[in-house]
Scaffold this active site. Structure first.
Site, PDB file in Angstrom:
ATOM      1  N   VAL A 279       0.837  -1.199   0.000  1.00  0.00           N
ATOM      2  CA  VAL A 279       0.000   0.000   0.000  1.00  0.00           C
ATOM      3  C   VAL A 279       0.874   1.253   0.000  1.00  0.00           C
ATOM      4  O   VAL A 279       0.597   2.244  -0.678  1.00  0.00           O
ATOM      5  CB  VAL A 279      -0.949   0.000   1.212  1.00  0.00           C
ATOM      6  CG1 VAL A 279      -1.735   1.293   1.282  1.00  0.00           C
ATOM      7  CG2 VAL A 279      -1.892  -1.175   1.120  1.00  0.00           C
ATOM      8  N   ILE A 282       2.550   1.514  -3.712  1.00  0.00           N
ATOM      9  CA  ILE A 282       1.766   1.654  -4.943  1.00  0.00           C
ATOM     10  C   ILE A 282       1.090   3.020  -4.941  1.00  0.00           C
ATOM     11  O   ILE A 282       0.318   3.342  -4.042  1.00  0.00           O
ATOM     12  CB  ILE A 282       0.719   0.530  -5.063  1.00  0.00           C
ATOM     13  CG1 ILE A 282       1.436  -0.815  -5.133  1.00  0.00           C
ATOM     14  CG2 ILE A 282      -0.159   0.744  -6.287  1.00  0.00           C
ATOM     15  CD1 ILE A 282       0.522  -2.001  -5.122  1.00  0.00           C
ATOM     16  N   ASP A 326      -7.485  32.823 -37.263  1.00  0.00           N
ATOM     17  CA  ASP A 326      -8.216  33.764 -38.109  1.00  0.00           C
ATOM     18  C   ASP A 326      -7.681  35.158 -37.830  1.00  0.00           C
ATOM     19  O   ASP A 326      -7.138  35.411 -36.756  1.00  0.00           O
ATOM     20  CB  ASP A 326      -9.699  33.793 -37.707  1.00  0.00           C
ATOM     21  CG  ASP A 326     -10.452  32.607 -38.239  1.00  0.00           C
ATOM     22  OD1 ASP A 326      -9.998  32.038 -39.239  1.00  0.00           O
ATOM     23  OD2 ASP A 326     -11.484  32.275 -37.648  1.00  0.00           O
ATOM     24  N   ASP A 611     -14.762  29.840 -36.873  1.00  0.00           N
ATOM     25  CA  ASP A 611     -16.048  30.334 -36.389  1.00  0.00           C
ATOM     26  C   ASP A 611     -17.214  29.915 -37.272  1.00  0.00           C
ATOM     27  O   ASP A 611     -18.318  29.766 -36.819  1.00  0.00           O
ATOM     28  CB  ASP A 611     -16.011  31.868 -36.233  1.00  0.00           C
ATOM     29  CG  ASP A 611     -15.449  32.576 -37.459  1.00  0.00           C
ATOM     30  OD1 ASP A 611     -15.282  31.906 -38.506  1.00  0.00           O
ATOM     31  OD2 ASP A 611     -15.179  33.781 -37.382  1.00  0.00           O
ATOM     32  N   ASP A 615     -16.151  25.525 -40.944  1.00  0.00           N
ATOM     33  CA  ASP A 615     -14.859  25.332 -40.272  1.00  0.00           C
ATOM     34  C   ASP A 615     -14.809  24.029 -39.476  1.00  0.00           C
ATOM     35  O   ASP A 615     -13.747  23.630 -39.004  1.00  0.00           O
ATOM     36  CB  ASP A 615     -14.573  26.503 -39.314  1.00  0.00           C
ATOM     37  CG  ASP A 615     -14.168  27.759 -40.068  1.00  0.00           C
ATOM     38  OD1 ASP A 615     -13.706  27.620 -41.207  1.00  0.00           O
ATOM     39  OD2 ASP A 615     -14.312  28.862 -39.513  1.00  0.00           O
ATOM     40  N   ASN A 705       0.933   7.017   3.758  1.00  0.00           N
ATOM     41  CA  ASN A 705       0.473   6.976   2.372  1.00  0.00           C
ATOM     42  C   ASN A 705      -0.970   7.408   2.206  1.00  0.00           C
ATOM     43  O   ASN A 705      -1.335   8.022   1.212  1.00  0.00           O
ATOM     44  CB  ASN A 705       0.654   5.569   1.810  1.00  0.00           C
ATOM     45  CG  ASN A 705       0.921   5.632   0.334  1.00  0.00           C
ATOM     46  OD1 ASN A 705       1.658   6.504  -0.100  1.00  0.00           O
ATOM     47  ND2 ASN A 705       0.319   4.757  -0.420  1.00  0.00           N
ATOM     48  N   ASP A 709       0.084  12.123   2.835  1.00  0.00           N
ATOM     49  CA  ASP A 709       0.696  12.268   1.513  1.00  0.00           C
ATOM     50  C   ASP A 709      -0.211  12.920   0.464  1.00  0.00           C
ATOM     51  O   ASP A 709       0.270  13.571  -0.453  1.00  0.00           O
ATOM     52  CB  ASP A 709       1.072  10.874   1.022  1.00  0.00           C
ATOM     53  CG  ASP A 709       2.488  10.856   0.538  1.00  0.00           C
ATOM     54  OD1 ASP A 709       3.230  11.775   0.915  1.00  0.00           O
ATOM     55  OD2 ASP A 709       2.841   9.943  -0.205  1.00  0.00           O
TER      56      ASP A 709
END
Ligand code: ATP
Length: 868
Positions: A279, A282, A326, A611, A615, A705, A709
């Site tokens: 644990v 990972i 554009d 726009d 397009d 963990n 953390d």
């Protein structure tokens, strides 16, 4: 259900109980109560309880629950309780983060929901599509999505793409005539429009007959895809990496377990420890860290006028090496004003036209009649080019609405950016005249006559040369030029595209559209960041080059090319030249796709703005399609990954800098998690291989963990953005997030943390007993990791980025410190967490050792990292 397609227009309005002026606000309220909102049923959103329960579905959490059960079974009730409490706290933290992230992503979605134009209380207003009710009078223009089913009550060459319903990709030409049949397939209901289709050409007014699930698309659509976003490529690759890493770590945990058993350790302790090690090592939070950072990052981007429609776009933003933009409205202000007019062989200032001169008066009238814009009570509605023409008319005391009432419009051919022309047919002094305006080159090629003060005569080569010369002169000064012509039509002839030939030329207008103030700086920022800005415009080459030069996009005229020219080039040739070109003028939407592809084939990641209704394909082809929020059509917005709410080029550059920062923050956050985990694993491996006692008990690793953390990891993800990021080159899109340099740093930093922890452990072992040693190892590891949060904020030294510039890391640090000291100092908790009471000197050693990685890494950065 009434068959609206069979009815006459009066019957339609009567059945829907509405007039052509639209519904009133009260009627809308009533109908909303009756029919509900105009939306398709969505998959249900997850409730808070479901999200909470899902936190326990994680593979590792399941292992921990099994471990808790086993220890309960073996009578170790305390361990069971600790594991469960830690898991519940972890799940609460996970749920809060998930809900927050989801809320922020949902608010982002509602920002980019489609709109509809409806006539209510006699006025056209724009509303979110979901607020359309049955009986609403809907106004449809090219580029609009049809937001409900409806019967056409006024039609101007409307063409609709209904592929989402019928599979037919060609547009369907609509009309308003009743259909005298009983059974008609959808594709043949020419006088109806359907939700989910979009307007490709023309315009129409429609009475809404069905909304929501009652529409044709509602009947065939199952539930919409659930509100869940798909994983982004980064999340997917982190998941993949996480799985591989998990397998490796489980292998290591089994090895450690086997070693412990071989050495004759207690079975339960060994098992619990192996589980805790897995644990601890990972990094199960990888993918959720990405979600959280993306959610907050996109929120910030929305505040800065860039709405991200597709989350994965944020990741690609940092890799963009070309922006195709554009000109009009994006690089320029889109606040146009007519400056000069050419008519009857003379160039006049905008206020100089005399209304007692018939030709000059006609010129002004044409500007107002071949025009859809209006200004009401100082509000300008419509295309800025046309608004400029309305203002020009007003300068000569002609009101557009009064003129349009006097010279009634009978028919029209709407503007489209491929044709670059627009025509209206108006009653004019007993005749039907077609007024046409558009791009000079296109219009001149269709002109056969010219009208001057001497009357109408054939248009000669000399006229052409003279007008072209004037056009060039205007354009060189960055003016945008439109040409005007007309033609007499037969009385009851309905106008078609073939009619736009054999025209009589009248004059030119030249408008000023100054660059946006920010454009120059944004272009410079792009170039500094290794990004090539490219201007793609429908405007004239000389006008475009003049503006491009002003804002720094173009250095030499040879960098400008016209759409017509590239039409003659093969794709191969375009690819060869593309890097030398900065301005594409007179382009059609099809050219845009070729330009994007050419850049992409050269290995670039391309952002493209758009726009118009046409397009869509180019926006989809680009790595990031950027639609204009103010002037863009709904179709363009739908095809895009990002929408600019201010239509501003500099917003794209800001979005890129945000994208780069978000990516860097995610990377730093992951580095923090992995390096801390590496520190823990190396400590355990070292102790195990050198047959030292076990440095931690299981709950220590779970505590670090799962509790202390996660907050720093999130805080690092929220690191404020560093200006330096725009001095770097774009990130290679193929470069994995976890590259060699990254792995090197993780290992180096992990080793430093492990060294501190092991020294603390050895001091404890040599001066006291195993429990003190293990407490010291735990406290040093926990504190070192909390302090390492400051290291992980950036690859630069803390002095460079500012020790206090990220408040969140301080909050996370303080919470972590408080939690750590609670278990170290509170007697009840000491027992549960298997903590020994430490002497002040032992505590002192912990603090000193925990600072060691921070100091070493910072000193290293000050001395060795360039640009510090
Ligand atoms: P950009 O492509 O940079 O947005 P643009 O507005 O010039 O610029 P389009 O809208 O495709 O691009 O227009 C192409 C050309 O058509 C313009 O340069 C102009 O000559 C002409 N044009 C633009 N608007 C109108 C209009 N409302 N009526 C007639 N002609 C127009």
């Amino acid at each position: 259900m009434p068959s609206f397609f069979k009815m006459s227009l009066t019957e339609v309005l009567k059945t829907l109980n509405v007039t052509k002026a639209g519904l009133t606000t009260e009627e809308v309220e009533e109908r909303r109560k009756q029919y509900g909102y105009n939306e398709l049923a969505e998959g249900k959103r997850k409730g808070i309880i479901q999200v909470f329960i899902e936190q326990f579905k994680d593979f590792l959490v399941i292992i921990l629950i099994i471990a808790a059960l086993i220890s309960a079974f073996l009578g170790e009730i305390e361990s069971t309780i600790v594991i469960l409490v830690v898991l519940i706290l972890n799940a609460i933290l996970g749920t809060v983060q998930h809900m927050k992230a989801e809320a922020s992503l949902n608010s982002l979605k509602s920002l980019s929901a489609p709109n509809a134009k409806v006539l209510r209380d006699g006025q056209i207003i724009e509303i979110p599509s979901r607020e359309v009710v049955v009986g609403d009078i809907l106004s449809l223009d090219a580029g609009d999505f049809v937001s409900a089913d409806g019967r056409i009550i006024e039609n101007h060459s409307l063409q609709v793409n209904e592929s989402s319903l019928t599979g037919e990709s060609l547009s369907v030409l609509k009309d308003e005539e009743p259909i005298q049949q009983n059974e008609v397939p959808i594709a043949d209901k020419k006088n109806m429009v359907f939700s989910g289709s979009y307007v490709t050409y023309g315009r129409a007014v429609v009475a809404v007959t069905n909304i929501g699930m009652d529409t044709e698309i509602g009947k065939i659509a199952n539930l919409l895809e659930s509100a869940q976003e798909k994983k982004t490529p980064l999340q997917a690759s982190l998941d993949e990496f996480g799985k591989k890493l998990a397998l490796l770590i489980i292998g290591i945990a089994i090895l450690i377990f086997a070693l412990d058993m071989w050495r004759g350790h207690d079975l339960v302790d060994s098992f619990m420890f192996a589980v805790a090690l897995a644990v601890a090592a990972i990094p199960e939070a990888l993918s959720s860290i990405v979600t959280i950072v993306l959610a907050f990052g996109t929120q910030k981007m929305a505040k800065e006028n860039a709405i991200v429609r597709k989350l994965h776009a944020v990741e690609s933003l940092g890799s963009i090496s070309v922006i195709c933009s554009d000109k009009t409205g994006t690089l320029t202000q889109n606040k146009m004003t007519v400056q000069k007019v050419y008519v009857d062989h003379q160039v006049l200032e905008h206020g100089e036209l005399k209304m007692d001169n018939p030709l000059e008066k006609r010129m002004v009238l044409m500007c107002l009649l071949c025009n859809d814009a209006v200004t009401i009570e100082n509000k300008e509605i419509g295309d800025p080019t046309e608004v400029a023409l309305v203002n020009f008319g007003e300068e000569h005391h002609y009101d557009e609405l009064i003129m349009r009432e006097k010279y009634v419009r009978i028919d029209e051919l709407p503007f489209d950016s491929n044709r670059k022309l627009m025509s209206t047919v108006n009653q004019y002094e007993g005749k039907h005249l077609m007024f046409t305006k558009g791009a000079v080159d296109v219009l001149l090629s269709r002109v056969e006559y010219i009208e001057t003060s001497e009357g109408i005569r054939r248009f000669t080569e000399k006229d052409h040369e003279e007008i072209e010369g004037i056009n060039q002169n205007f354009s060189k000064n960055g003016l945008r030029v439109l040409a005007f012509a007309y033609k007499e039509m037969e009385m009851d002839h309905s106008v078609s595209l073939e009619d736009e030939y054999g025209l009589t030329f009248v004059g030119l207008t030249a408008m000023m559209d100054p660059p946006r103030e920010e454009s120059h700086e944004a272009v410079a920022a792009c170039i500094g960041a290794g990004i090539k800005p490219v201007m793609i415009t429908g405007d004239h080459k000389i006008t475009a080059s003049a503006i491009a030069r002003q804002i720094g996009i173009l250095k030499d005229d040879s960098e400008a090319v016209e759409g017509m020219e590239i039409e003659k080039w093969s794709d191969e040739m375009l690819k060869e030249r593309v890097a030398d070109l900065s301005v594409y003028a007179r382009v059609s939407p099809e050219h845009k796709i070729r330009i994007v592809k050419a850049w992409q084939e050269k290995g670039n990641v391309v952002a493209m703005t758009g726009d118009g209704v046409n397009d869509g394909p180019a926006l989809k082809q680009a790595d990031i399609g950027v639609a204009m929020g103010i002037t863009g059509t709904e179709v363009a917005k739908e095809a895009s990954s990002m929408v600019l709410t201010d239509d501003n080029f500099s917003t794209i550059v800001k979005a890129i800098s945000n994208g780069r920062s978000i990516y860097a923050n995610i990377q730093n956050s992951i580095k923090f998690l992995l390096s801390g985990n590496t520190g823990a694993v190396l400590t355990v491996l070292y102790a195990s291989f050198f047959a030292l006692p076990v440095p931690f008990v299981a709950v220590h690793l779970l505590f670090i963990n799962l509790l202390t953390d996660s907050l720093p990891a999130i805080a690092i993800g929220l690191e404020p953005y560093n200006k330096k990021i725009m001095k770097e080159k774009p990130r290679d899109i193929h470069e994995p997030l976890l590259n060699k340099a990254f792995a090197g740093r993780v290992l180096f930093e992990g080793i430093l943390i492990a060294i501190s922890t092991l020294i603390a452990f050895s001091i404890g072992l040599s001066t006291s007993d195993h429990m003190v040693a293990s407490t010291m190892a735990f406290a040093t590891l926990c504190l070192a990791r909390l302090l390492h949060g400051f290291n992980s904020r950036s690859n630069q030294s803390l002095f460079k980025i500012g020790v206090f510039s990220n408040q969140f890391i301080w909050y996370a640090f303080i919470i972590g410190i408080v939690l750590l000291h609670l278990v170290l100092l509170v007697p009840g908790l000491q027992g549960i967490f298997e903590i020994a009471v430490l002497s002040p000197s032992e505590l002192g050693s912990i603090y000193a050792l925990a600072f060691m990685p921070l100091i070493v890494i910072q000193v290293y950065r000050v001395i060795f990292v360039k640009n510090n």
